[in-house]
Design a protein around this motif. Structure first.
Motif, PDB file in Angstrom:
ATOM      1  N   LEU A 349       0.853  -1.180   0.000  1.00  0.00           N
ATOM      2  CA  LEU A 349       0.000   0.000   0.000  1.00  0.00           C
ATOM      3  C   LEU A 349       0.891   1.233   0.000  1.00  0.00           C
ATOM      4  N   LEU A 350       0.711   2.076  -1.028  1.00  0.00           N
ATOM      5  CA  LEU A 350       1.498   3.289  -1.185  1.00  0.00           C
ATOM      6  C   LEU A 350       0.597   4.501  -1.013  1.00  0.00           C
ATOM      7  N   ARG A 351       1.206   5.639  -0.706  1.00  0.00           N
ATOM      8  CA  ARG A 351       0.446   6.890  -0.697  1.00  0.00           C
ATOM      9  C   ARG A 351       1.153   7.893  -1.594  1.00  0.00           C
ATOM     10  N   ALA A 352       0.370   8.525  -2.461  1.00  0.00           N
ATOM     11  CA  ALA A 352       0.935   9.493  -3.396  1.00  0.00           C
ATOM     12  C   ALA A 352       1.244  10.797  -2.678  1.00  0.00           C
ATOM     13  N   ALA A 353       2.472  11.288  -2.861  1.00  0.00           N
ATOM     14  CA  ALA A 353       2.859  12.573  -2.279  1.00  0.00           C
ATOM     15  C   ALA A 353       2.498  13.727  -3.197  1.00  0.00           C
ATOM     16  N   LYS A 354       2.282  13.431  -4.491  1.00  0.00           N
ATOM     17  CA  LYS A 354       1.915  14.451  -5.481  1.00  0.00           C
ATOM     18  C   LYS A 354       0.883  13.849  -6.417  1.00  0.00           C
ATOM     19  N   ASP A 355       0.297  14.690  -7.276  1.00  0.00           N
ATOM     20  CA  ASP A 355      -0.509  14.150  -8.362  1.00  0.00           C
ATOM     21  C   ASP A 355       0.424  13.354  -9.268  1.00  0.00           C
ATOM     22  N   LEU A 356       0.030  12.117  -9.582  1.00  0.00           N
ATOM     23  CA  LEU A 356       0.935  11.223 -10.293  1.00  0.00           C
ATOM     24  C   LEU A 356       0.274  10.581 -11.500  1.00  0.00           C
ATOM     25  N   VAL A 357       1.095  10.253 -12.479  1.00  0.00           N
ATOM     26  CA  VAL A 357       0.759   9.284 -13.516  1.00  0.00           C
ATOM     27  C   VAL A 357       1.545   8.025 -13.171  1.00  0.00           C
ATOM     28  N   CYS A 358       0.836   6.948 -12.925  1.00  0.00           N
ATOM     29  CA  CYS A 358       1.479   5.705 -12.502  1.00  0.00           C
ATOM     30  C   CYS A 358       1.313   4.640 -13.585  1.00  0.00           C
ATOM     31  N   ALA A 359       2.202   3.676 -13.562  1.00  0.00           N
ATOM     32  CA  ALA A 359       2.097   2.517 -14.444  1.00  0.00           C
ATOM     33  C   ALA A 359       2.468   1.281 -13.650  1.00  0.00           C
ATOM     34  N   SER A 360       1.654   0.227 -13.789  1.00  0.00           N
ATOM     35  CA  SER A 360       1.918  -1.057 -13.142  1.00  0.00           C
ATOM     36  C   SER A 360       1.850  -2.157 -14.186  1.00  0.00           C
ATOM     37  N   SER A 361       2.668  -3.168 -13.981  1.00  0.00           N
ATOM     38  CA  SER A 361       2.670  -4.297 -14.909  1.00  0.00           C
ATOM     39  C   SER A 361       2.329  -5.577 -14.167  1.00  0.00           C
ATOM     40  N   ALA A 362       1.907  -6.572 -14.924  1.00  0.00           N
ATOM     41  CA  ALA A 362       1.868  -7.957 -14.476  1.00  0.00           C
ATOM     42  C   ALA A 362       2.929  -8.658 -15.312  1.00  0.00           C
ATOM     43  N   CYS A 363       4.072  -8.897 -14.722  1.00  0.00           N
ATOM     44  CA  CYS A 363       5.276  -9.298 -15.453  1.00  0.00           C
ATOM     45  C   CYS A 363       5.052 -10.586 -16.252  1.00  0.00           C
ATOM     46  N   PRO A 364       5.535 -10.634 -17.510  1.00  0.00           N
ATOM     47  CA  PRO A 364       5.323 -11.814 -18.350  1.00  0.00           C
ATOM     48  C   PRO A 364       6.427 -12.860 -18.247  1.00  0.00           C
ATOM     49  N   ASP A 365       7.399 -12.676 -17.366  1.00  0.00           N
ATOM     50  CA  ASP A 365       8.567 -13.562 -17.318  1.00  0.00           C
ATOM     51  C   ASP A 365       8.157 -14.974 -16.911  1.00  0.00           C
ATOM     52  N   ASP A 366       8.334 -15.927 -17.829  1.00  0.00           N
ATOM     53  CA  ASP A 366       8.030 -17.328 -17.536  1.00  0.00           C
ATOM     54  C   ASP A 366       9.229 -18.231 -17.804  1.00  0.00           C
ATOM     55  N   ILE A 367      10.424 -17.634 -17.896  1.00  0.00           N
ATOM     56  CA  ILE A 367      11.604 -18.431 -18.229  1.00  0.00           C
ATOM     57  C   ILE A 367      12.519 -18.622 -17.022  1.00  0.00           C
ATOM     58  N   ASP A 368      12.128 -18.094 -15.873  1.00  0.00           N
ATOM     59  CA  ASP A 368      12.907 -18.281 -14.645  1.00  0.00           C
ATOM     60  C   ASP A 368      11.943 -18.163 -13.460  1.00  0.00           C
ATOM     61  N   PRO A 369      12.440 -18.297 -12.224  1.00  0.00           N
ATOM     62  CA  PRO A 369      11.514 -18.339 -11.073  1.00  0.00           C
ATOM     63  C   PRO A 369      10.888 -17.003 -10.687  1.00  0.00           C
ATOM     64  N   SER A 370      11.173 -15.914 -11.390  1.00  0.00           N
ATOM     65  CA  SER A 370      10.759 -14.595 -10.926  1.00  0.00           C
ATOM     66  C   SER A 370       9.252 -14.467 -10.746  1.00  0.00           C
ATOM     67  N   ASN A 371       8.437 -15.227 -11.478  1.00  0.00           N
ATOM     68  CA  ASN A 371       6.981 -15.249 -11.286  1.00  0.00           C
ATOM     69  C   ASN A 371       6.500 -16.652 -10.938  1.00  0.00           C
ATOM     70  N   GLY A 372       7.365 -17.423 -10.310  1.00  0.00           N
ATOM     71  CA  GLY A 372       6.986 -18.797 -10.022  1.00  0.00           C
ATOM     72  C   GLY A 372       6.759 -19.593 -11.287  1.00  0.00           C
ATOM     73  N   TRP A 373       7.362 -19.155 -12.414  1.00  0.00           N
ATOM     74  CA  TRP A 373       7.304 -19.793 -13.732  1.00  0.00           C
ATOM     75  C   TRP A 373       5.978 -19.600 -14.451  1.00  0.00           C
ATOM     76  N   ILE A 374       4.970 -19.071 -13.765  1.00  0.00           N
ATOM     77  CA  ILE A 374       3.642 -18.963 -14.375  1.00  0.00           C
ATOM     78  C   ILE A 374       3.107 -17.546 -14.173  1.00  0.00           C
ATOM     79  N   PRO A 375       3.147 -16.677 -15.172  1.00  0.00           N
ATOM     80  CA  PRO A 375       2.624 -15.313 -15.020  1.00  0.00           C
ATOM     81  C   PRO A 375       1.119 -15.297 -14.751  1.00  0.00           C
ATOM     82  N   THR A 376       0.697 -14.405 -13.848  1.00  0.00           N
ATOM     83  CA  THR A 376      -0.718 -14.259 -13.520  1.00  0.00           C
ATOM     84  C   THR A 376      -1.052 -12.766 -13.419  1.00  0.00           C
ATOM     85  N   ASP A 377      -2.269 -12.460 -12.975  1.00  0.00           N
ATOM     86  CA  ASP A 377      -2.762 -11.075 -12.965  1.00  0.00           C
ATOM     87  C   ASP A 377      -2.272 -10.306 -11.725  1.00  0.00           C
TER      88      ASP A 377
END
Length: 787
Positions: A349-377
C-alpha cells in the motif's frame, strides 16, 4: 472494445512461453484468521468444506445466511464431532456489545458494515465443547463468524483467543482478492503479461495486490504537474537509495521513493511481503534475447506502449520498483533471485505525495523463477485521500498463516506526540528515542531519576488448569513448584537440544493459574504443542492484546508509583513490594481501574512494570507522566534501553541466545537448577550431557579505544589468526565512559583480565584491543535493583 482487448491479450500470450499458457497456480486450502473480539464474513460455495480450529474451552458463534440475506443454518452440515450445536442467542457477542468499551464500539461498527442488527443475534448457531469442527456447505451463501467475548481483567485468565478457519474447495482456487481496505475510487485489473497506466491525486492510496501469489509487478510513477509542463520526473534509483540509506532490498517498509529532484513521489505505508527489488530494471527485450527467447513480450515494451499517450519517451529498459520480486545481494556483491515470497492476496500500500501518472505491470517472465514460472494477474485499488491506513509491516508466527500487521500499543497515541523516531519491534511500533531527549538523555534519566518505557510488545500467555504447575515444571527450566502466589521467576525455555527457544518471566497468579511473559509469539504455539503431545490438562491462551504494560524505572520509581497505586489490604503495597513479586491494585484509589504492578525491569535499576487493559493505556500513561514531573521524568526509547541492559549484563534474543545456545552459554545458567530440580524438563538431558568445561561463556569486554564493536564481530586471541568468540551486543557506556561489549567466548580465553582482539573488516586488516571483565558492568552486586 472487449474484442480488441481480448485480441491484444491473445497476441501477448502468444509471445509468452507456449508451454505455460494454460497452466495456473492452484491455491491450496485457504487459512483465514478470525482475531479475538472480531467478526469475519466468509463467502462460501456449494461443496466447500470449512474447518474451524478453536482454542481449548472456547465457543464459536455463527450467523449463516443464504444469498438473499436470510438466516439459514441448514445451508451447512456438520461433518465431525461437533460438541454441542444449538440455535440460540449470541451470548458471547451480546456480552461484548454490552460492555460499552472500545471492543464493543469496534464490533458495533462491523455489525453496521455487514448489516447485522441486534435482533439478528437472537438466533445464531452456537458451537461449544470441541476444538475442531468441519462443515460441508450445501448451498452458496455467507457465514458470519463471531469470535467474541468480554474483555480480560488484569487479574483474570479466561481471555478470547484468535481462531483459524480453513477453507477447502472442490474447485481449484487460482486467486484470492482480499476485501477492500475501504471503498475504492478505482479498481484496475492488469491481466498477465500486460501493463496499464492510471492517475492518482496527491494523498490518495495505491494498493497493488498479487491475487495468485508469486507474481511480480513493476511500478513506475511520474510527477503529473511536471509532465504537463513537458518535464519527465519519475522515480529515481540513485536519489531514492541516497535518501533511504538502503542500496539493496531489506524486509519491511522502504518508506519514501523520490524523483531525480530529490522530492518524494510515493511513500510505502503497508507491506505484507517484506521482499522486493528496488530499482533493477523491468524485464526488457534484451533480457529475453540474451536468454534465447526472441520476440518474448516484456514489461519494458508494455510500459513503452501505455506511456506513449502521456508523452513519455520509450526506453530500452525501464528502471522500476519491482514489487514482489525476490532478489538478494550475496556477501560477495552478486545479485541472486528466487521465486517470490508473495502469496495470494498479498499487497503493498502506497500513498501518493503528489498528483501522479502511474504505471503497473503484471510481469510476463516465464523463463525463470521470478513469477513462479507462471505469469498471472495483478490487481490495483485506489482509495480516496480522506481515508486513513496505519503504517504496518507484516510478519507471520507460523509459515502457513495469514500475515499479521504491525500494531500500536495502548500507549502509542501518547508516544506518537513525543517522537518521530518510531521503529518496528516484533510486530509493534515502539519509540527508538524521543525528540528533545535522545538516547543518552533518556539513559541518564533512568540511571539518575526516573524514566518510563512502553514494553507492550512483550507477549503474554495465560496458563491455567489442574496440570498448569506440572506442565510448566516440564516446559520451563526454572523450578516453578517453588513459586508462591504473587511471586515471579525469570526462566529459560529450551528445546530438546538444550538450545534456548525463549526467555521470560513466570507469574504465579494462583494455585493453578500462571502468566508467562516472554518475547516471541511462537513460544505460545510451541507450549500448546507440548501440552497436547503429553495430554496435560491445561489451557494456554494468548493475552497480549488484553494486557499492555509500561515500565517505570529509576531511583525515584518507587516513590512516584506510591502516589498513584492503591492496593487492598490483602495485597502488598508498592512500598513493601519485594523484588520479583507483583501486586494487584487500582490507579488512584479503590474506584480506579485495575492494574497489576510487578517489581521487574530490564535496566539494572530499581524499577517496576505497570500492567493494564489497553482501554486504560492513555489514562495510565498520563497519570505516571503527570506525577513524574517533579522528578523530571523522561520517556525512554529502545535505544536507551539497549544501553542500560548491556551495562546490566542482561541478555537479548538472537544476540546472547538462540536455539543453538543453551542457558549456560547465554550467561543465565542460574535459571537451570540441574541439581535441585528433581523433575525432568525439556532440554535437561542435552544440557547435562554437555561438559561444563567445554561451554563457551558470556563475558564482558572493555575496549581500550573509542572505536565501537558491533554485534557479529569476531573475537581473536591477541596476535592469533583464528576466532575464539563473537560479539553478541555492544554499546558506548556513559557510566564507564568506554566502549563495552557482551561476548560469547571460548572457555580457554574467558578468564578475567585476558587480553583479546576484536576483528574488523576481514578480521585481519584491523583489530580492536579489549580485556575480559566480569558481568554486569554496572552495579555488579545488583544492590540498586534490589534496594
Amino acid at each position: 472494445m472487449s474484442e480488441l482487448l481480448q485480441e491484444q491479450s491473445q497476441r501477448q500470450n502468444a509471445k509468452i512461453g507456449a508451454h505455460y499458457i494454460h497452466l495456473q497456480k492452484p491455491i491450496e486450502a485457504l487459512n483465514i484468521r478470525i482475531d479475538a473480539q472480531y467478526l469475519k464474513v466468509i463467502n462460501i460455495q456449494q461443496g466447500d468444506v470449512i474447518e474451524f480450529c478453536l482454542p481449548k474451552g472456547q465457543s464459536l458463534e455463527l450467523l449463516i445466511r443464504d444469498l438473499n440475506g436470510y438466516f439459514k443454518p441448514s445451508l451447512v452440515q456438520a461433518m465431525s464431532d461437533a460438541g454441542t450445536i444449538q440455535i440460540t442467542a449470541a451470548s458471547q457477542t451480546l456480552a461484548q456489545l454490552q460492555q460499552n468499551r472500545q471492543s464493543s464500539l469496534r464490533l458495533k461498527q462491523q455489525l453496521q458494515q455487514h448489516q447485522i442488527d441486534v435482533q439478528d443475534l437472537q438466533r445464531i448457531v452456537c458451537i461449544d465443547g470441541t476444538q475442531n469442527i468441519k462443515f460441508s456447505c450445501l448451498e452458496d451463501g455467507k457465514m458470519m463468524v463471531f469470535n467474541t467475548g468480554q474483555d480480560l481483567c488484569i487479574d483474570q485468565h479466561a481471555c478470547i483467543n484468535e481462531i483459524t478457519a480453513i477453507i477447502h474447495t472442490q474447485q481449484a482456487l487460482t486467486e484470492y482478492l482480499p476485501e477492500p481496505l475501504a471503498t475504492p475510487v478505482q479498481e484496475i485489473r492488469i491481466p498477465r503479461a500486460s501493463a496499464k497506466t492510471y492517475r492518482v491525486k496527491a494523498g490518495q492510496w495505491i494498493q497493488i495486490i498479487d491475487v495468485s501469489g508469486k507474481q511480480c509487478s513493476d511500478f513506475l510513477a511520474f510527477d503529473a504537474e511536471a509532465l504537463a509542463q513537458g518535464k519527465e520526473i519519475g522515480l529515481d534509483a540513485v536519489a531514492t537509495r541516497t535518501l533511504l540509506g538502503h542500496s539493496t532490498p531489506t524486509p519491511g517498509l522502504h518508506s519514501r521513493f523520490a524523483g531525480a529532484n530529490m522530492q518524494t513521489l510515493v511513500e510505502m505505508v503497508q507491506d505484507t511481503v517484506g521482499r522486493h527489488d528496488m530499482f533493477l530494471t523491468a524485464c526488457s527485450p534484451k533480457f529475453y534475447e540474451d536468454s534465447g527467447y526472441f520476440g518474448h513480450i516484456s514489461c519494458t515494451e508494455n510500459f513503452n506502449q501505455v506511456l506513449k499517450c502521456h508523452g513519455i519517451a520509450a526506453k530500452t529498459a525501464w528502471p522500476a520498483i519491482n514489487f514482489f520480486y525476490n532478489t538478494q545481494v550475496e556477501a560477495c556483491g552478486t545479485i541472486s533471485m528466487d521465486e517470490p515470497w508473495s502469496r495470494p492476496g498479498d499487497y503493498v500500500l502506497l500513498r501518493a505525495a503528489k498528483d501522479l501518472v502511474c504505471a503497473s505491470s503484471a510481469c510476463p517472465d516465464d523463463i525463470d523463477p521470478s513469477n513462479g514460472w507462471i505469469p498471472t494477474d495483478i490487481h490495483v485499488r485506489i482509495y480516496d485521500e480522506s481515508e486513513y491506513f496505519p503504517r504496518s509491516i507484516a510478519y507471520r508466527v507460523t509459515p502457513e498463516e495469514m500475515p499479521r500487521m504491525t500494531k500500536n500499543s495502548a500507549f502509542y497515541p501518547r508516544i506518537a506526540t513525543l517522537t518521530s523516531h518510531i521503529v518496528d519491534y516484533r510486530g509493534y511500533w515502539v519509540a527508538a528515542q524521543y525528540d528533545g531527549w535522545g538516547a543518552k538523555s533518556e539513559y541518564l534519566a533512568c540511571r539518575e531519576r526516573v524514566a518510563m518505557i512502553d514494553l507492550s510488545a512483550l507477549r503474554k500467555f495465560e496458563v491455567v488448569g489442574p496440570d498448569a504447575e506440572k506442565f510448566l515444571q516440564y516446559a520451563l527450566t526454572r523450578n516453578v513448584r517453588k513459586l508462591a502466589i504473587g511471586e515471579i521467576a525469570y526462566s529459560a525455555i529450551c528445546l530438546e537440544t538444550g538450545g534456548m527457544l525463549d526467555d521470560g518471566t513466570i507469574f504465579r497468579m494462583g494455585e493453578n493459574n500462571f502468566r508467562w511473559v516472554c518475547g516471541d509469539d511462537y513460544t505460545g504455539v510451541w507450549l500448546k504443542q507440548q501440552a497436547e503431545k503429553l495430554n496435560y490438562q491445561v489451557s494456554i491462551r494468548a493475552s497480549s492484546d488484553q494486557i499492555h504494560n509500561v515500565a517505570v524505572q529509576g531511583p525515584h520509581s518507587r516513590e512516584l508509583l506510591q502516589q498513584l497505586i492503591w492496593t487492598p489490604e490483602h495485597q502488598p503495597s508498592i512500598e513493601k513490594l519485594a523484588w520479583f513479586h507483583f501486586t494487584l491494585g487500582r490507579l488512584g484509589g479503590p474506584t480506579g481501574f485495575p492494574v497489576m504492578v510487578s517489581r521487574t525491569g530490564y535496566t539494572g535499576e530499581l524499577g517496576f512494570e505497570v500492567w493494564c487493559h489497553p482501554d486504560h493505556g492513555t489514562q495510565l500513561w498520563d497519570a505516571i507522566w503527570q506525577a513524574g514531573q517533579p522528578y523530571e521524568i523522561a520517556p525512554m526509547g529502545f535505544d536507551a534501553l539497549d544501553m542500560l541492559r548491556i551495562e546490566a549484563g542482561l541478555i537479548f534474543a538472537e544476540h546472547e541466545f538462540s536455539p543453538q545456545t543453551n542457558p549456560f552459554e547465554a550467561g543465565i545458567g542460574f535459571t537451570v537448577p540441574l541439581k535441585t530440580k528433581e523433575e525432568n524438563f525439556i532440554g535437561k538431558d542435552a544440557i547435562q550431557n554437555q561438559s561444563p568445561q567445554s561451554r563457551h561463556k558470556l563475558v564482558g569486554l572493555v575496549l581500550e579505544h573509542s572505536q565501537a564493536a558491533v554485534h557479529g564481530d569476531l573475537v581473536y586471541p591477541s596476535t592469533g589468526r583464528y576466532p575464539v568468540g563473537v560479539i553478541t551486543s555492544a554499546t558506548n557506556s556513559p557510566i564507564l565512559q568506554k566502549q563495552i561489549a557482551l561476548c560469547r567466548l571460548a572457555p580457554q580465553y574467558a578468564d578475567l583480565g585476558t587480553a583479546v582482539e576484536i576483528g574488523k573488516l576481514d578480521g585481519q586488516q584491523k583489530r580492536l584491543t579489549a580485556q575480559v571483565v566480569a558481568l554486569p558492568f554496572y552495579d555488579p552486586e545488583r544492590i540498586r535493583v534490589r534496594s
